[in-house]
Design an enzyme around this catalytic site. Structure first.
Site, short mmCIF file in Angstrom:
data_model
loop_
_atom_site.label_atom_id
_atom_site.label_comp_id
_atom_site.label_asym_id
_atom_site.label_seq_id
_atom_site.Cartn_x
_atom_site.Cartn_y
_atom_site.Cartn_z
N GLY A 190 -0.36 6.13 -16.91
CA GLY A 190 -0.39 5.63 -15.54
C GLY A 190 0.89 5.84 -14.77
O GLY A 190 1.10 5.23 -13.72
N GLU A 215 13.41 -2.74 -0.92
CA GLU A 215 14.12 -2.35 -2.14
C GLU A 215 13.27 -1.43 -3.01
O GLU A 215 13.76 -0.46 -3.61
CB GLU A 215 14.51 -3.60 -2.93
N VAL A 218 12.89 2.74 -3.25
CA VAL A 218 13.78 3.68 -3.94
C VAL A 218 13.73 3.52 -5.45
O VAL A 218 13.53 4.48 -6.18
CB VAL A 218 15.23 3.55 -3.43
N GLU A 241 0.69 10.19 -10.28
CA GLU A 241 -0.40 10.12 -9.32
C GLU A 241 -1.62 10.82 -9.94
O GLU A 241 -1.51 11.52 -10.95
CB GLU A 241 0.01 10.81 -8.02
N THR A 297 0.84 -1.19 0.00
CA THR A 297 0.00 0.00 0.00
C THR A 297 0.88 1.25 0.00
O THR A 297 2.10 1.17 0.10
CB THR A 297 -0.90 0.04 1.25
N LYS A 341 6.77 3.67 1.08
CA LYS A 341 7.92 4.51 1.47
C LYS A 341 7.68 5.30 2.76
O LYS A 341 8.62 5.86 3.33
CB LYS A 341 8.23 5.50 0.34
N GLY A 395 6.08 1.39 -12.74
CA GLY A 395 5.23 0.34 -13.31
C GLY A 395 5.02 -0.80 -12.34
O GLY A 395 5.91 -1.16 -11.58
N ASP A 437 8.01 12.80 -3.66
CA ASP A 437 8.30 11.36 -3.72
C ASP A 437 9.79 11.12 -3.93
O ASP A 437 10.40 10.23 -3.31
CB ASP A 437 7.49 10.73 -4.84
N LYS A 494 12.75 9.18 -1.44
CA LYS A 494 13.71 8.17 -1.90
C LYS A 494 15.14 8.59 -1.56
O LYS A 494 15.95 7.77 -1.10
CB LYS A 494 13.56 7.94 -3.40
#
Length: 816
Positions: A665, A607, A610, A668, A556, A580, A798, A679, A683
């Protein structure tokens, strides 16, 4: 000559008795006349005990007696031809009449002595053996019923009598010589003392009868026919991957049997052990299965251990105090006392300081043991030289057994690693110098989990099972299930890992199945579930199921699951997450997660936080753990922004590229969530922390890509209008890059403890100059990679690649 013993389930139904007759026919046709030892029909011994108990309390037992009689008579009607039924009915009726008189006597006296109990119990074997000998006579005219109480002589320890071996062997040999031309059907379990009074041979008594006859007659082998495929690596009721062992030594079999493997009992093997007679464990319900051979010597095995056995319910008593230290004879006094009181000690362990002794016993004896210890050591307790004996209940013993353990390094390490990684606390440990057995005392509640975890650890030819609890069924969760389904066979063959989805939850419903939800039908099963989604309940159920090798997967982007991470770690469950939020919140929370995972010996893999499926976190950790020092990190870690700038060329407008990215896609619902760099910042923050810098989000400088008008637009529609109006702003940016022969790149940089994300123009000497699609890229400049940075590049957005990253993290959990 062979001895064939058939247990209660083997003679418990008409079908199983037919199977017994067929087995004997094969032996007979092969020229053998085996001695057949028979137990009472399944459930009959318990029924006799129940009747005896009722009679001693003055309660009515007649209904149970009628049930017992009907069961035997129905079997006679089913399996005996009409002309042979009356003699069988007559003999059985005599037995039932005698039994009724006995029970009436007990009811009148309201007293049930051990001697009377043995006599009552003897009717189980007498009736079954008589009945089956009559049935066998239809096929073997020389069939003969034999009451073993006339041949096996014991002391008067009713309930668990000891055999007078010398006299018994003389009687058996003499009887066999007189009747060697006959097929002997012998009652198991029962014997008699010198006065001719019936005694019983205790737990596994029918097996013991077979061993006594086998030893007396120097049998070629003793076959024990039961309802399982020989001795197994673990209890198949708790460990579904348990498998049959082709052979065991006597020592291995006794160790396994002592610690709960009820297929065969240790005393059974002693007469066979002395005479070196092989014992073969066979299955009446699978007669073609070869079974397990127990013998003096076995072929060298590749297995590190032969099996894992257990006792499901024990208590331990801890005796400690300064008065024990250096005092010779204390242990002898303690254990002599318990022996006098007929309290059997299952396991003993003592501290090297001699300050404490811990021993395991049957829970039914714990109160009595505590009482007699307090009486025996009353003076020491009053003087404070001993502490009050402590009893701990609801415990179990797990034991690993095998001759290969001897002088093999790492066996105990593997055992304790498997237990520790699954959060199973060891209360006591015992290992003999023979190194055939390592026993641990653990919580009874954890026994099934421990057995499965240890079984997976030692039997590497089997697949290690991971039990995964998955939160989120969006694009990433759905794709992960599809990947697991498609690659399940490959995962088992090449990685030795089997993944079972034991729980699924989305925002609407949740579903649980300890045996694994079907990966082909999970959507239908989840839709059909009656359980409404509740995150706290989902976490609690995951913990209550107490399965081995558990993994919580958070697919999620919600802050709510993060609140449970620490509690999940404390429950010794690993976490794999593409969420994240947890790692990019406060540094104190970041540190708590790592410390909790490390403290409880589980994994925390993220993993995909990031670089989606790119091995960025793993590469950084490998560099640092190998002693390299990171000097600089540069990265493009937004697949969305990467796609936009890679396609912002020629005459296309920035507005149209952002619109295209959203249609594909990549963004957001509100593209500003990507373009603001928030975002990307998360990261970079995670990378900086993993590189050893205790940074907060406020420590990272972010240069905005968007003009103020775009950022302040009220709706997404207004944002696109503002973006259109700012065409000249973006066109100027693009034109400058083209004029200088450079590329526009939104780059994060970490150097000397400072981090920033800025829009830069890079030339063809820079590793980020050539990019395509939605690729992410990162370069590590380190002490080893100072002239040419180490670069990791690939798709950074993706569902397919992100799910693949989660999949890879899951495999890494399995590898540990």
């Amino acid at each position: 000559m062979k001895i064939l013993k058939f247990g209660g389930t083997s003679v418990g139904s008409a079908q199983s008795i037919d199977t017994v007759i067929d087995i004997l026919k094969k032996e007979y046709d092969a020229g053998e006349k085996p001695v057949t030892i028979l137990s009472a029909m399944s459930g009959v011994t318990n029924l006799l005990l129940s009747m005896a108990g009722k009679a001693s309390r003055g309660e009515d037992f007649t209904q149970a007696l009628a049930e017992l009689e009907t069961r035997h008579f129905d079997m006679v009607r089913t399996l005996l031809s009409v002309q042979h039924q009356n003699p069988a009915f007559t003999r059985l009726k005599i037995n039932f009449n005698q039994l009724e008189e006995l029970l009436q006597g007990v009811q009148t006296l309201r007293e049930l002595t051990p001697k009377t109990r043995d006599l009552i119990l003897s009717y189980g074997e007498r009736c079954s053996t008589l009945m089956i000998s009559k049935m066998a006579a239809q096929y073997f005219p020389d069939a003969l019923f034999v009451d073993a109480s006339e041949l096996i002589k014991t002391d008067s320890e009713f309930g668990n009598a000891r055999v007078n071996t010398e006299l018994t062997e003389l009687l058996i040999k003499g009887f066999y010589e007189e009747n060697k031309d006959k097929m002997l059907f012998v009652t198991g379990f029962i014997a008699s003392n010198e006065a001719g009074q019936i005694t019983t041979l205790g737990r596994g008594g029918s097996d013991y009868t077979a061993a006594v006859f086998g030893a007396a007659l120097n049998a070629s082998e003793i076959q024990i026919w039961t309802d399982v495929n020989g001795m197994m690596t673990a209890d198949p009721r708790m460990v579904k991957k348990a498998f049959s062992l082709p052979e065991l030594t006597y020592t291995e079999a006794m160790e396994l049997s002592y610690f709960g493997a009820k297929v065969i009992y240790p005393p059974t093997m002693i007469p066979a052990f002395i005479k070196r007679i092989p014992i073969v464990i066979k299955n009446t319900f699978d007669v073609d299965f070869v079974g397990t051979v127990i013998q003096h010597h076995c072929k060298q095995s590749v297995l590190p251990i032969k099996g894992i056995s257990s006792i499901n319910d024990i208590s331990i008593i801890n005796v400690e105090g300064s008065g024990m230290v250096g005092k010779s004879g204390f242990s002898g006094r303690l254990f002599s006392l318990l022996a006098r009181e007929q309290i059997n000690i299952i396991l003993i362990t003592q501290s090297s300081s001699e300050h404490s002794i811990t021993f395991a016993i049957d829970p039914n004896h714990s109160a009595k043991a505590q009482k007699v210890i307090e009486q025996e050591f009353e003076l020491e307790l009053l003087a404070g030289k001993l502490d009050q004996p402590e009893i701990e209940q609801h415990l179990a013993i797990l034991a690993i057994v095998g001759e290969n353990m001897k002088q093999t390094p790492g066996i105990s390490g593997k055992l304790f690693h498997a237990l520790g990684r699954n959060g199973i606390n060891v209360r006591a440990i015992a290992q003999g110098s023979s190194e055939y057995n390592i026993s641990v005392i653990i919580s009874k509640h954890d026994l099934a989990k421990a057995l499965n975890a240890v079984h997976d650890a030692f039997f590497i030819q089997l697949n290690k099972t991971l039990h995964a609890f998955c939160l989120g069924t969006g694009n990433i969760g759905t794709t992960l299930f599809d990947q697991l389904s498609r690659h399940s066979e490959h995962l088992q063959v090449n990685n030795g890992i089997q993944v079972k989805i034991a729980g699924i939850s989305n925002t609407r419903k949740m579903l649980f199945d300890a045996d694994g939800v079907s990966l082909d039908q999970w959507q239908d099963e989840l839709q059909a579930s009656d359980e409404k989604a509740d995150l706290a309940t989902f976490i609690e159920r995951m913990k209550e199921m107490n399965l081995p090798n558990c993994v919580f997967i958070d697919n999620t982007a919600s802050p709510q699951p993060v609140e449970f991470y620490e509690d999940i770690f404390k429950s010794n469950i690993s976490v794999v997450t593409c969420n994240k939020i947890g790692n990019s919140a406060s540094f104190s929370q970041y540190k708590i997660f790592r410390d909790s995972a490390r403290q409880h010996g589980v994994d925390f893999f993220y993993e995909t936080n990031v670089g989606a499926g790119l091995p960025i976190i793993r590469t950084l950790k490998d560099l640092m753990s190998s002693g390299d020092r990171v000097k600089k990190i540069e990265a493009i870690l937004s697949g969305t922004i990467s796609f936009i700038f890679n396609n912002f060329k020629g005459n296309v407008s920035f507005h149209d590229i952002v619109k295209l990215a959203q249609e594909k896609g990549y963004t957001e619902p509100d593209p500003r969530d990507d373009l603001k760099g928030t975002d990307f910042m998360r990261k970079m923050l995670i990378l900086a922390r993993d590189a050893g810098y205790p940074m907060e989000a406020s420590d990272i400088q972010i240069e905005s890509i968007l003009p103020k008008s775009c950022l302040e637009a009220g709706t997404v529609e207004d944002f696109y209008k503002a973006l259109k109006e700012e065409d000249s702003y973006f066109n100027t940016m693009r034109q400058r890059a083209e004029d200088e022969g450079k590329s526009l790149r939104y780059i994060g940089k970490l150097e000397d403890g400072r981090a920033a994300i800025t829009l830069q123009l890079v030339d063809d000497s820079h590793p980020f100059f050539i990019m395509s699609g939605s690729d992410n890229i990162i370069s590590f400049t380190t002490d080893r990679y100072k002239d040419r940075p180490l670069v990791v590049k690939g798709p950074g957005a993706g569902a397919e690649v992100t799910a693949a990253g989660v999949f890879a993290d899951l495999i890494n959990v399995g590898a540990n």
